[in-house]
Write a protein that holds these residues in place. Structure first.
Motif, PDB file in Angstrom:
ATOM      1  N   GLU A  73       0.900  -1.199  -0.200  1.00 30.80           N
ATOM      2  CA  GLU A  73      -0.048   0.055   0.163  1.00 30.80           C
ATOM      3  C   GLU A  73       0.924   1.227  -0.102  1.00 30.80           C
ATOM      4  N   THR A  74       0.684   2.373  -0.877  1.00 29.12           N
ATOM      5  CA  THR A  74       1.380   3.340  -1.100  1.00 29.12           C
ATOM      6  C   THR A  74       1.009   4.198   0.237  1.00 29.12           C
ATOM      7  N   SER A  75       2.394   4.587   0.874  1.00 31.47           N
ATOM      8  CA  SER A  75       2.337   5.559   2.104  1.00 31.47           C
ATOM      9  C   SER A  75       2.208   6.999   1.789  1.00 31.47           C
ATOM     10  N   GLU A  76       2.415   7.352   0.463  1.00 32.67           N
ATOM     11  CA  GLU A  76       2.341   8.673   0.289  1.00 32.67           C
ATOM     12  C   GLU A  76       1.930   8.745  -1.490  1.00 32.67           C
ATOM     13  N   ARG A  77       1.625   9.869  -1.897  1.00 33.91           N
ATOM     14  CA  ARG A  77       1.152   9.994  -3.231  1.00 33.91           C
ATOM     15  C   ARG A  77       2.674   9.706  -4.011  1.00 33.91           C
ATOM     16  N   GLU A 117       4.281   8.959  -8.232  1.00 31.26           N
ATOM     17  CA  GLU A 117       4.390   8.785  -9.693  1.00 31.26           C
ATOM     18  C   GLU A 117       5.395   7.719 -10.052  1.00 31.26           C
ATOM     19  N   ILE A 118       4.570   6.762 -10.946  1.00 28.17           N
ATOM     20  CA  ILE A 118       5.715   5.621 -11.652  1.00 28.17           C
ATOM     21  C   ILE A 118       5.214   5.772 -13.113  1.00 28.17           C
ATOM     22  N   GLY A 119       6.106   5.788 -13.776  1.00 29.33           N
ATOM     23  CA  GLY A 119       5.916   5.847 -15.243  1.00 29.33           C
ATOM     24  C   GLY A 119       4.985   6.452 -15.937  1.00 29.33           C
ATOM     25  N   GLY A 120       4.667   7.793 -15.150  1.00 31.26           N
ATOM     26  CA  GLY A 120       3.817   8.382 -15.606  1.00 31.26           C
ATOM     27  C   GLY A 120       2.382   8.507 -15.402  1.00 31.26           C
ATOM     28  N   TYR A 121       2.174   7.476 -14.289  1.00 31.40           N
ATOM     29  CA  TYR A 121       1.022   7.273 -13.703  1.00 31.40           C
ATOM     30  C   TYR A 121       0.876   7.770 -12.090  1.00 31.40           C
ATOM     31  N   VAL A 122       0.088   8.071 -11.747  1.00 26.91           N
ATOM     32  CA  VAL A 122       0.074   9.010 -10.067  1.00 26.91           C
ATOM     33  C   VAL A 122      -0.794   7.875  -9.428  1.00 26.91           C
ATOM     34  N   LEU A 123      -0.297   7.710  -8.498  1.00 24.84           N
ATOM     35  CA  LEU A 123      -0.924   6.496  -7.508  1.00 24.84           C
ATOM     36  C   LEU A 123      -0.972   7.629  -6.061  1.00 24.84           C
ATOM     37  N   PRO A 124      -2.387   7.683  -5.833  1.00 23.03           N
ATOM     38  CA  PRO A 124      -2.650   8.330  -4.432  1.00 23.03           C
ATOM     39  C   PRO A 124      -2.418   7.488  -3.365  1.00 23.03           C
ATOM     40  N   LYS A 125      -1.994   8.205  -2.224  1.00 26.40           N
ATOM     41  CA  LYS A 125      -1.583   7.352  -0.842  1.00 26.40           C
ATOM     42  C   LYS A 125      -2.701   6.547  -0.636  1.00 26.40           C
ATOM     43  N   GLY A 126      -2.443   5.336  -0.102  1.00 26.36           N
ATOM     44  CA  GLY A 126      -3.358   4.408   0.074  1.00 26.36           C
ATOM     45  C   GLY A 126      -3.801   3.492  -0.909  1.00 26.36           C
ATOM     46  N   THR A 127      -3.303   3.552  -2.007  1.00 29.61           N
ATOM     47  CA  THR A 127      -3.281   2.864  -3.211  1.00 29.61           C
ATOM     48  C   THR A 127      -2.670   1.578  -3.090  1.00 29.61           C
ATOM     49  N   TRP A 128      -3.502   0.386  -3.348  1.00 35.56           N
ATOM     50  CA  TRP A 128      -2.793  -0.968  -3.277  1.00 35.56           C
ATOM     51  C   TRP A 128      -2.178  -1.187  -4.570  1.00 35.56           C
ATOM     52  N   VAL A 129      -0.834  -1.784  -4.696  1.00 33.35           N
ATOM     53  CA  VAL A 129      -0.212  -2.024  -5.690  1.00 33.35           C
ATOM     54  C   VAL A 129       0.056  -3.578  -5.548  1.00 33.35           C
ATOM     55  N   TRP A 130      -0.051  -4.270  -6.773  1.00 34.66           N
ATOM     56  CA  TRP A 130       0.131  -5.671  -6.797  1.00 34.66           C
ATOM     57  C   TRP A 130       1.490  -6.007  -7.825  1.00 34.66           C
ATOM     58  N   MET A 131       2.142  -7.000  -7.376  1.00 39.38           N
ATOM     59  CA  MET A 131       3.165  -7.180  -8.414  1.00 39.38           C
ATOM     60  C   MET A 131       3.020  -8.982  -8.219  1.00 39.38           C
ATOM     61  N   ALA A 132       3.453  -9.440  -9.648  1.00 41.52           N
ATOM     62  CA  ALA A 132       3.190 -10.836  -9.747  1.00 41.52           C
ATOM     63  C   ALA A 132       4.716 -11.194  -9.981  1.00 41.52           C
TER      64      ALA A 132
END
Length: 157
Positions: A30-34, A36-51
């Motif tokens: 879960e992102t702890s802050e806003r 930006e990755i690869g031109g995408y903005v992920l707000p604080k609290g966004t869940w990021v899943w990796m496989a």
């Protein structure tokens, strides 16, 4: 073949097995802050899943990814040197890497040594092909893996 060479080959087989049959198919953070990755903005609290299992089967990093080729992990090999360091991360990476990684690898080595000193393994004729997986927190074989296990006989001196 000397002992160090055998250990190196054993580790190549272990790594290739872990690449093909990744134990933990997903990692979530879960992102702890806003961010930006690869031109995408992920707000604080966004869940990021990796496989990691998908990364480990990417043909860009692993030529013929469906084939069992332990030599792709040869420490001095070109394939190992060219591969992105995050292409194969069975225990995670960075500050949240699995703290049991070294212990787990040591246990795998000891189990392999013990089993192959005492037993010979053969495919069972009743084993399904291809194997089916059951996905959960960890990956498992849906119907198990059936093998013929033959006890080795040690000759008396």
């Amino acid at each position: 073949m000397d002992f160090d060479t055998r250990v190196c080959i054993c580790m190549q087989v272990v790594k290739e097995s872990m690449r093909l049959f990744m134990v933990s198919p997903l990692v979530a953070r879960e992102t702890s802050e806003r961010l930006e990755i690869g031109g995408y903005v992920l707000p604080k609290g966004t869940w990021v899943w990796m496989a990691p299992g998908v990364l480990a089967k990417d043909p860009h990093n692993f030529l013929d990814p469906q084939l069992f080729r332990p030599e792709r992990f040869e420490p001095a090999g070109d394939e190992q040197k060219k591969r992105h360091p995050y292409a194969f991360i069975p225990f995670g990476i960075g500050p949240r890497v699995c703290i049991g990684e070294k212990f787990a690898i040591q246990e795998i080595k000891l189990a392999i040594i013990h089993l192959y000193q005492h037993y010979v393994f053969r495919h069972s004729p009743s084993m399904e092909s291809p194997l089916e997986f059951q996905f959960g927190i960890v990956v498992n074989f849906k119907h198990g893996v059936k093998l013929h296990v033959i006890k080795r006989h040690v000759a008396c001196l």
